[in-house]
Enzyme design. Structure first.
Site, short mmCIF file in Angstrom:
data_model
loop_
_atom_site.label_atom_id
_atom_site.label_comp_id
_atom_site.label_asym_id
_atom_site.label_seq_id
_atom_site.Cartn_x
_atom_site.Cartn_y
_atom_site.Cartn_z
N GLU A 100 0.39 -1.65 -5.20
CA GLU A 100 -0.85 -0.90 -5.35
C GLU A 100 -0.53 0.49 -5.87
OE1 GLU A 100 -4.06 1.88 -3.74
OE2 GLU A 100 -2.01 1.71 -2.98
N ASP B 146 0.83 -1.20 0.00
CA ASP B 146 0.00 0.00 0.00
C ASP B 146 0.87 1.25 0.00
OD1 ASP B 146 -2.80 1.25 0.58
OD2 ASP B 146 -1.45 2.17 2.04
#
Length: 512
Positions: free
Chosen positions: A259, A218
């Site tokens: 991501e 992330d």
């Protein structure tokens, strides 16, 4: 996909389904859901966190209020592996590392663990009245800031001195009745610190120990920072950093899922695929919605065929904990077509989030996928069927599975900045029991079991995708079986059949 299975993956917070991770495990054991999912993407509020519903991590220990080690062991016994988040760019102000820094200042062993804003930009600008160095325009013209103003949080140390630290994402400052300030924030990590690199290694080991087979990286593209370079997706810094993390992850046998939200026309997804990583298919949600509105399978077929031609390994989705991606569609659809899609979703109750307050810089629409589809059961079921026939590993947001509607009351309760709560409703056991009585939920579960059960959907399948006007067809051939999806966007009808490739006998069928 290396050690990754191709079966469907449930996606939820640990408290989304009944209130605890144990309740979610019970749901997966339930006769109606059993066998539908071979993976579970548990969002990071499973850890000790504060802001941003889990994405501001204090530490990666298990939050005993909503999850137990026994729950993870139960999932392993059920052969359900995990996808877990590793938030590379930041840690909470409440983390032991930052608290040690606040208490000890320069004497802390973590003094270089976070990014001292003024030290980073030394010689590149002038101090303002708050003591924050403002870099000259030449240094920040290519910077991408997620919020208005400079991305800093000015904190006060135990000795009364103050210092600004890099803070890309959320922050909150509260003052108590005695005038003392209390901070919350996601503080950016200094990836050049040996202690940060050790922390990364320890975290990867912990996630693998919990049962993670996929680790979602992330906000990793914000982590590498250099004076004079972009602070998002800088090249080559981003890719060198990703390789560092890859080398750290190798001993643990986990696959990494970087991501990144970037427009199709930028081609970042291709770079990720060419470097051997799985690609997060942020294009599918918008393309499916567009196909319904245009009554055309053209763009979906084109994207599916690109995945196949480039041999990309994808994890796809419809809904998720964030919004429905729109920025990503630039280059795949015309600006007019994207804007038309936005207008339609807003009319259906969606909330448009612009990037850092800028006008006409759309990012995502916050809505449940079911509401984005006009709360139409036929469309929800066809959308799911298409997702399950797309190449890649399908990820299923729990609220889509239960045909959840936009939760405006949750948005209101959350106040300013609470737009994402529209699609994060926690379901009680009673909500789940009622949902399991709905045909649209039962049929989705049937389709998910089909995808999980029949060997035709294995990683070595030959996949063919064709379209003609409003019609779209997928064919999978593998393991002596043939699976066919024929869809028609003019009336939202579809037929699915699985046959024995030798005898031609039908093994499975669904129609609408």
């Amino acid at each position: 996909m290396n050690t990754i299975n191709y079966g469907p993956m449930l996606n939820a917070y640990p408290d989304s389904l009944g209130g605890t991770l144990g309740d979610a495990v019970d749901f997966l054991k339930n006769q109606q859901a059993k066998g539908a999912f071979s993976s579970f993407y548990i969002l990071p509020s499973m850890f000790h966190t504060d802001l941003d519903r889990g994405f501001s991590v204090i530490d990666y220990g298990i939050n005993g209020e909503i999850a137990q080690k026994e729950d993870l062991e139960a999932l392993q016994q059920m052969h359900v592996d995990l996808k877990l988040d590793f938030i590379l760019n930041h840690l909470s102000v409440q983390s032991p590392q930052f608290q040690d820094l606040l208490e000890k200042g320069e004497a802390s062993e973590y003094r270089d663990f976070f990014i001292d804003w003024n030290k980073f930009w030394a010689g590149c600008g002038d101090l303002n009245e708050e003591g924050v160095l403002v870099p000259r325009q030449e240094y920040i013209k290519d910077m991408f800031f997620r919020k208005p103003g400079l991305p800093v949080l000015v904190v006060e140390f135990a000795d009364g001195s103050k210092k600004p630290y890099w803070n890309t994402f959320y922050q909150q400052v509260d003052v108590d009745e005695n005038g003392k300030k209390h901070y919350l924030g996601q503080m950016d990590l200094n990836i050049k610190s040996p202690l940060v690199l050790d922390f990364y290694k320890q975290t990867l080991a912990a996630l693998a120990g919990y049962g993670a087979k996929i680790v979602r990286l992330d906000a990793f593209a914000y982590a590498p920072k250099e004076v004079g370079s972009k602070n998002f997706l800088n090249d080559p810094g981003t890719w060198e950093f990703l390789q560092q993390i890859t080398d750290m992850a190798k001993p643990y046998g986990v696959a990494l899922l970087p991501e990144i939200h970037a427009s199709y026309e930028e081609g970042t997804y291709r770079t990720i695929a060419e470097k051997g990583y799985m690609v997060y298919d942020f294009f599918l949600p918008g393309l499916v919605l567009d196909a319904f509105e245009q009554q055309s399978g053209e763009k979906l077929a084109s994207w599916a065929n690109e995945i196949l031609e480039k041999n990309m390994r994808t994890v796809n989705m419809l809904g998720c904990h964030d919004g429905i991606p729109l920025l990503d569609l630039k280059g795949l659809l015309s600006e007019e077509r994207i804007q038309g899609l936005i207008d339609t979703l807003v009319k259906r109750g969606g909330f448009v989030k612009d990037l850092h307050g800028a006008k006409n810089v759309y990012y995502q629409v916050n809505a449940t996928y079911y509401s984005a589809l006009g709360e139409d059961d036929r469309r929800m079921l066809l959308a799911r069927a298409i997702q399950l026939f797309m190449p890649g590993k399908p990820q299923v947001w729990y609220l889509d599975l239960f045909a959840g509607k936009n939760d405006y009351a949750a948005m209101e309760r959350a106040g300013a900045g609470g737009h994402k709560e529209i699609n994060r409703t926690n379901l009680s056991k009673e909500d789940m029991a009622a949902g399991l009585e709905k045909p649209v939920v039962q049929k989705q579960l049937e389709l998910l079991k089909m995808r999980a059960t029949y060997p035709v959907f294995g990683p070595d399948a030959q996949i063919t995708v064709t379209w003609a006007g409003s019609k779209l067809s997928f064919t999978w051939e593998n393991a002596g079986q043939k699976a066919l999806l024929d869809a028609d966007f003019s009336n939202d009808a579809f037929t699915i059949s699985i046959t024995d490739a030798v005898s031609g006998s039908e093994l499975y069928r669904m129609e609408q």
